[in-house]
Every structure is written in structure tokens, then in C-alpha cells.
Write a protein that holds these residues in place. Structure first.
Motif, mmCIF file in Angstrom:
data_model
loop_
_atom_site.group_PDB
_atom_site.id
_atom_site.type_symbol
_atom_site.label_atom_id
_atom_site.label_comp_id
_atom_site.label_asym_id
_atom_site.label_seq_id
_atom_site.Cartn_x
_atom_site.Cartn_y
_atom_site.Cartn_z
ATOM 1 N N ALA A 1 10.184 -1.472 -1.898
ATOM 2 C CA ALA A 1 9.143 -0.798 -1.110
ATOM 3 C C ALA A 1 9.387 -1.075 0.371
ATOM 4 C CB ALA A 1 7.763 -1.299 -1.532
ATOM 5 N N PRO A 2 9.285 -0.068 1.228
ATOM 6 C CA PRO A 2 9.714 -0.227 2.618
ATOM 7 C C PRO A 2 8.661 -0.775 3.589
ATOM 8 C CG PRO A 2 9.127 2.062 2.227
ATOM 9 C CD PRO A 2 8.921 1.326 0.918
ATOM 10 N N TYR A 3 7.423 -0.970 3.126
ATOM 11 C CA TYR A 3 6.315 -1.239 4.059
ATOM 12 C C TYR A 3 6.604 -2.377 5.041
ATOM 13 C CZ TYR A 3 1.438 -1.496 5.671
ATOM 14 O OH TYR A 3 0.296 -1.484 6.438
ATOM 15 N N MET A 4 7.303 -3.431 4.591
ATOM 16 C CA MET A 4 7.523 -4.595 5.446
ATOM 17 C C MET A 4 8.788 -4.509 6.313
ATOM 18 S SD MET A 4 5.975 -7.643 3.019
ATOM 19 C CE MET A 4 6.163 -8.910 4.275
ATOM 20 N N GLY A 5 9.505 -3.385 6.225
ATOM 21 C CA GLY A 5 10.579 -3.133 7.175
ATOM 22 C C GLY A 5 11.894 -3.873 6.941
ATOM 23 N N GLU A 6 12.708 -3.854 7.989
ATOM 24 C CA GLU A 6 14.112 -4.250 7.920
ATOM 25 C C GLU A 6 14.406 -5.568 7.209
ATOM 26 O OE1 GLU A 6 16.045 -4.131 11.716
ATOM 27 O OE2 GLU A 6 17.931 -4.934 10.954
ATOM 28 N N ASP A 7 13.747 -6.639 7.639
ATOM 29 C CA ASP A 7 14.131 -7.941 7.061
ATOM 30 C C ASP A 7 13.713 -8.076 5.601
ATOM 31 O OD1 ASP A 7 11.485 -8.386 8.722
ATOM 32 O OD2 ASP A 7 11.510 -10.005 7.260
ATOM 33 N N SER A 8 12.839 -7.184 5.142
ATOM 34 C CA SER A 8 12.451 -7.228 3.723
ATOM 35 C C SER A 8 13.469 -6.505 2.838
ATOM 36 C CB SER A 8 11.053 -6.617 3.526
ATOM 37 O OG SER A 8 11.064 -5.218 3.738
ATOM 38 N N GLY B 1 10.097 -7.234 10.640
ATOM 39 C CA GLY B 1 10.151 -5.869 10.116
ATOM 40 C C GLY B 1 8.815 -5.148 10.108
ATOM 41 N N ALA B 2 7.726 -5.871 10.332
ATOM 42 C CA ALA B 2 6.407 -5.235 10.414
ATOM 43 C C ALA B 2 6.399 -4.127 11.460
ATOM 44 C CB ALA B 2 5.341 -6.275 10.736
ATOM 45 N N LEU C 1 -1.623 -5.544 1.618
ATOM 46 C CA LEU C 1 -0.836 -5.758 2.831
ATOM 47 C C LEU C 1 -1.314 -4.791 3.907
ATOM 48 C CD1 LEU C 1 2.884 -6.004 1.609
ATOM 49 C CD2 LEU C 1 1.148 -7.794 1.733
ATOM 50 N N ASP D 1 8.640 -1.954 12.099
ATOM 51 C CA ASP D 1 9.365 -0.732 11.736
ATOM 52 C C ASP D 1 8.433 0.412 11.325
ATOM 53 O OD1 ASP D 1 11.951 -1.611 12.283
ATOM 54 O OD2 ASP D 1 12.064 -2.668 10.362
ATOM 55 N N PHE D 2 7.456 0.108 10.473
ATOM 56 C CA PHE D 2 6.612 1.189 9.935
ATOM 57 C C PHE D 2 5.105 0.962 10.121
ATOM 58 C CE2 PHE D 2 10.452 0.978 7.079
ATOM 59 C CZ PHE D 2 11.116 2.034 7.690
ATOM 60 N N GLN D 3 4.666 -0.266 10.220
ATOM 61 C CA GLN D 3 3.226 -0.548 10.204
ATOM 62 C C GLN D 3 2.507 -0.062 11.463
ATOM 63 O OE1 GLN D 3 2.827 -4.718 9.066
ATOM 64 N NE2 GLN D 3 4.295 -4.423 7.406
ATOM 65 N N THR E 1 1.755 -7.375 8.463
ATOM 66 C CA THR E 1 2.452 -8.578 8.002
ATOM 67 C C THR E 1 3.033 -9.363 9.173
ATOM 68 O OG1 THR E 1 4.482 -7.317 7.550
ATOM 69 C CG2 THR E 1 2.904 -7.564 5.738
ATOM 70 N N PRO F 1 0.773 -1.242 0.000
ATOM 71 C CA PRO F 1 0.000 0.000 0.000
ATOM 72 C C PRO F 1 0.802 1.290 0.000
ATOM 73 C CG PRO F 1 0.117 -0.855 2.226
ATOM 74 C CD PRO F 1 0.873 -1.824 1.353
ATOM 75 N N TYR F 2 2.127 1.215 0.094
ATOM 76 C CA TYR F 2 2.929 2.412 0.365
ATOM 77 C C TYR F 2 2.640 3.570 -0.585
ATOM 78 C CZ TYR F 2 6.997 5.129 1.920
ATOM 79 O OH TYR F 2 7.812 6.111 2.420
ATOM 80 N N VAL G 1 11.285 6.415 7.173
ATOM 81 C CA VAL G 1 11.874 5.415 6.282
ATOM 82 C C VAL G 1 13.346 5.756 6.021
ATOM 83 C CG1 VAL G 1 11.856 4.557 3.883
ATOM 84 C CG2 VAL G 1 9.721 4.676 5.192
ATOM 85 N N ASN H 1 6.102 -10.666 9.578
ATOM 86 C CA ASN H 1 7.562 -10.677 9.766
ATOM 87 C C ASN H 1 7.997 -9.686 10.850
ATOM 88 O OD1 ASN H 1 6.770 -8.503 8.063
ATOM 89 N ND2 ASN H 1 8.888 -8.216 7.429
#
Lengths: 274, 274
Positions: free
Chosen positions: B123-130, A152-153, A145, A155-157, A148, A124-125, B170, A150
Motif C-alpha cells: 500500500a503506497p500511503y506511507m510513501g517512498e521509504d515504506s 515518505g509521509a 493512519l 509523498d502522498f499525505q 505518519t 486508509p488508501y 502513485v 516517516n
């Protein structure tokens, strides 16, 4: 496929299982490597062994793209095979795409026209114009999405503005673009209790829940917090099913693993659907 | 390619132009349609006509995926052609990928190993591990979406927590994962004045700026607000160059359009670089 048809399949099969076709050339039985298209050969056997227990298949595009042109070819053959042999199955392109409007329209063409997927996962970003082009195809779905599964979810979600977290804003805002008849949300099962909060803002949407099984989510908890009157859940399992055995009995063992999940799903549907 | 080498190319060519290979079968000259691979034939002529004026090419994956296996084949041939004929060129996969860690690792393999791109947009939505799996390839780059140039950018990228907007978060957060030696940011040129704010939090990173030209951004403004001591900018132009003419003179006209941009860039480099 529309929502009523999907729910009908769920009732008929007593299952809301989605099998993730995350097919990795390094993990499939050695004897398949002699065939001209080992990835497709593996998928075909998995599909034949599980089609009556699953309502959906979900190839993750990364597994196919990592093999270049050959991988893309295996993917097209897999989608065609399901569509031809088991037309009642819902097929999801787990692609996590999203680009400016004109470009997203081309991704929609790739997955809904060039290939015959029923749904595609979208990130969706980039906002409204990156998502809307997918809605122009009748009977096709966007799975957006939201939250999520993971690490890293975090970090921003969860970025919060005015008491509303980003993933909540994604769910609310996107309901201005379309509705539960052609949009679902990805909600990670590692946070099953959050499903009840999500149900407050998306009571009627289907939710695609990854992360049950190998990643440790509990199916009973997902059903308890997430199921609605039309089930409203597709729960994905990948590795736990397709790699239940690494030997020549992989299809048989995949069926056994899928059957175990389907039986639990049948019980849960009985418990929560009147 | 490392950062010093990229800057060296910019100085040598007096250009920070990236040509977007958004090649659409419906927009290329009719006479190319008789060739066995019209998309590649078009790209090859565009590349031959502009290679000394551009430091980077950026195929957007959607255009190729929309044509299925054939499109993916045209893409591989395009990347191989650039790599073989003009090895000094920086090649960007505009793919906007991003998935859980294991899966992002497969996308990294697709673009950096199966194909020989220098960089991929993420795309950064899913964060670090992505994002992190892309950094394991030496000499390869992540170009992270920060502030995009489309209308939908307003929906989520400006969500603000504690005085910090999502796109700023981000940029800051991702600097915990890597640095300016293998990470750039996408920053839309429709908001050129915001580049000076972004330079406060990312003074040394390269920025990939789309939206100059057809989408109306001003190159002079982008340079004024965004250029740093090593240029730090790649400015993309797609339609304005590759579709400068729809006739058989498309390559000649593409060169003229690219030359016009390059000349302006040469002036701007002279003005801002000591």
C-alpha cells in the motif's frame, strides 16, 4: 475497552504511554536465546517491568512475521499473557492492514477474534469498505493512519484538493463511517505543531502518536498541541524503552526509561487536565 | 523471477492467469476437514489441477491470518509446495503491507526470505521509504496498489491536485524509486477503460488486475485496453476458479473453470501480440 475505561486507566496510572513491542531477535540479550521462545521471554520481562507505567502495548506485526510461524506464535503468546495477567491494558496490533470489504473482515477476525487485541492500525488508501468491517466488533478500535512520522509521509499525505490535504480528508471522511468511541488516528510527532490543526477537525478522538523519543519528537509539545479534556493521546515509545539496555539488566533499565516518561506524563496531565 | 522469464512463461502456457488462493475454511468441501491441515490440502489439490494453466498464484494473507498460527503454517506449506513442485510459477503475497522504512524491511524479510514469495502487494500511503526496502531483494517484486477494484477506491484514490489524481501520482512518483523490472501496479478491472490512461504513464509495467470474473470485469476489455508488447498483464481470478464446485469434484471443476479462462487468454494473446 471503551473510551471512558481507557481514560480511567490514564488517570489511575497518570500515564498515556504506549510501549511498542518491536522485538527484534538480533537486539535482545544473548542469554535469552537459550530459551525455547526468546521473543516471548523478552516481551514477558518487559511487560512485567512496565505494566504499571504504561496504558497500552503495541506489537508491530512486521517484527513477528519476519520470523514466520514461530514469530506468529510468539505474538499470540504475548497477547494472551497481557490479557491474562494485566487485563486493564489496551493492546494494539500495529498491522497497517486494509483490503476490500470481505477481506478486511477476515483481518478483523484475525486481530479481534482469533487474537484478542483491542485495536488495529489500518491504512486508509482503499477507503470505506476496507475500514468498516473492523467496527462490527463491540469494544474494539480502528486506529487509522492519517499523518505518519516517516519521511515518505510527504509523498502522498499532503496531496491537496480544494484546500484540503489528503490526511485531512482521511480524518474528515472517516468520521462519516464511525466516531471517537471506536476510532483513533495515527499522527506523527515529528510535526507536533500540526496537532493543533488536527484538533480542529478531530477534537474528541484519541490520537496515537509514534515517533517520540528515538525519532526525536518532544512529549511536551505533543501534550501542548494535542491533549484534550480526556487526554486524547496515546504516545508510543519503542526502542528508547525496550532497548534501554542490551545487557541482562534490560528489564530494569526498561522500567527506568518508562518511569522517566511516565513522570513527565504525570506532570503534563496535571498541567493540562483540570 | 525476472520480467523476461515471466513473459516466457506467459507465452509457453498461453496464459496470464493468476489464481487467487483465498482459501476459506467455511467454503471448502466437508470431507477435507478430517485432514490435519485442510487449508493446505485444498490448496494442494487446486494447484495440482491448475498449475499448467496459471502463471501465478496469489494467496491473500487475510485468509491465513484469520486462522492464527495454524493459518500461517498452511501458508508456508503452500508456498513451499509450489516452489518445490512447480518452480516456474510466480507466487504473490497479497498482503498490502507498508510501514516506515526499518519496519518495511522486516516485511520484506518475512515474504522474500523467511518465505519464498516472488512478489508482495504494498500500500503506497506511507510513501517512498515504506516501499524501497522491498527492492533490495534481487529477482523479487513490489506490486503497488494504484487503483483498486472496490467501492472505497472512490474515497481517496481520485483526490486530484494540479490535474493529477492520487493513483496517477502513485504511479508516476513510484517510478522515481524503481522501474518495470521489479515493480508492478494493482489496477482494478471494474474500470477497464481506464487502463488505456494508465498505459500512457506506465507503458511497460506489468499490471495485476483483480476483479475479473466474480466481480464482473471483462477479460476482453482488460486485454484490449491494458495489454502491451510483453503482455504486461496478470489477471487474477479467485472464487470463480477455486469455488467452481463446493463438492468433492472441486479440483476437477476448478481445472475446467481455469481452462475456460486460459483458452480465452490464448485467443487474446494471439490477437494482440505480434
Amino acid at each position: 475497552m471503551n473510551k471512558a475505561e481507557l481514560f480511567q486507566q490514564i488517570r489511575k496510572k497518570e500515564s498515556f504511554l504506549c510501549v511498542g513491542l518491536d522485538t527484534d531477535i538480533q537486539k535482545i540479550p544473548r542469554n535469552l536465546l537459550d530459551t525455547s521462545d526468546a521473543i516471548f521471554a523478552f516481551n514477558k520481562e518487559i511487560i512485567d517491568a512496565t505494566h504499571d507505567l504504561a496504558v497500552a502495548y503495541k506489537p508491530n506485526l512486521a517484527f513477528y512475521e519476519s520470523m514466520g510461524v514461530n514469530g506468529w506464535n510468539s505474538l499470540e503468546k504475548t497477547v494472551n499473557y497481557i490479557r491474562y495477567k494485566y487485563p486493564e491494558i489496551f493492546i494494539i496490533a500495529d498491522a497497517k492492514r486494509g483490503d476490500i470489504g470481505n477481506t478486511s473482515a477476515l483481518y478483523a477476525r484475525a486481530f479481534f477474534d482469533t487474537m484478542d487485541f483491542d485495536a488495529v492500525t489500518v491504512a486508509p488508501y482503499m477507503g470505506e469498505d476496507s475500514v468498516k468491517p473492523f467496527f462490527t466488533y463491540v469494544g474494539k478500535w480502528v486506529i487509522l493512519l492519517a499523518l505518519t512520522s516517516n519521511k515518505g509521509a510527504d509523498d502522498f499525505q499532503y496531496v491537496e484538493e480544494g484546500g484540503e490535504k489528503l490526511f485531512e480528508k482521511v480524518i474528515k471522511k472517516s468520521q462519516e463511517w464511525s466516531n471517537e468511541d471506536n476510532m483513533m488516528y495515527v499522527v506523527g510527532a515529528t510535526r507536533a505543531e500540526m496537532l493543533s490543526d488536527i484538533r480542529k477537525i478531530a477534537p474528541n478522538h484519541f490520537l496515537l502518536v509514534p515517533g517520540v523519543g528515538a525519532q526525536g519528537g518532544s512529549l511536551a509539545e505533543v501534550a501542548r498541541y494535542g491533549m484534550n479534556s480526556e487526554c486524547g493521546l496515546l504516545v508510543n515509545s519503542s526502542r528508547q524503552i525496550i532497548y534501554a539496555s542490551t545487557g541482562d539488566d534490560f528489564a530494569k533499565k526498561a522500567r527506568e526509561a518508562a518511569l522517566e516518561v511516565q513522570k513527565e506524563m504525570a506532570e503534563l496531565l496535571k498541567k493540562y487536565l483540570k
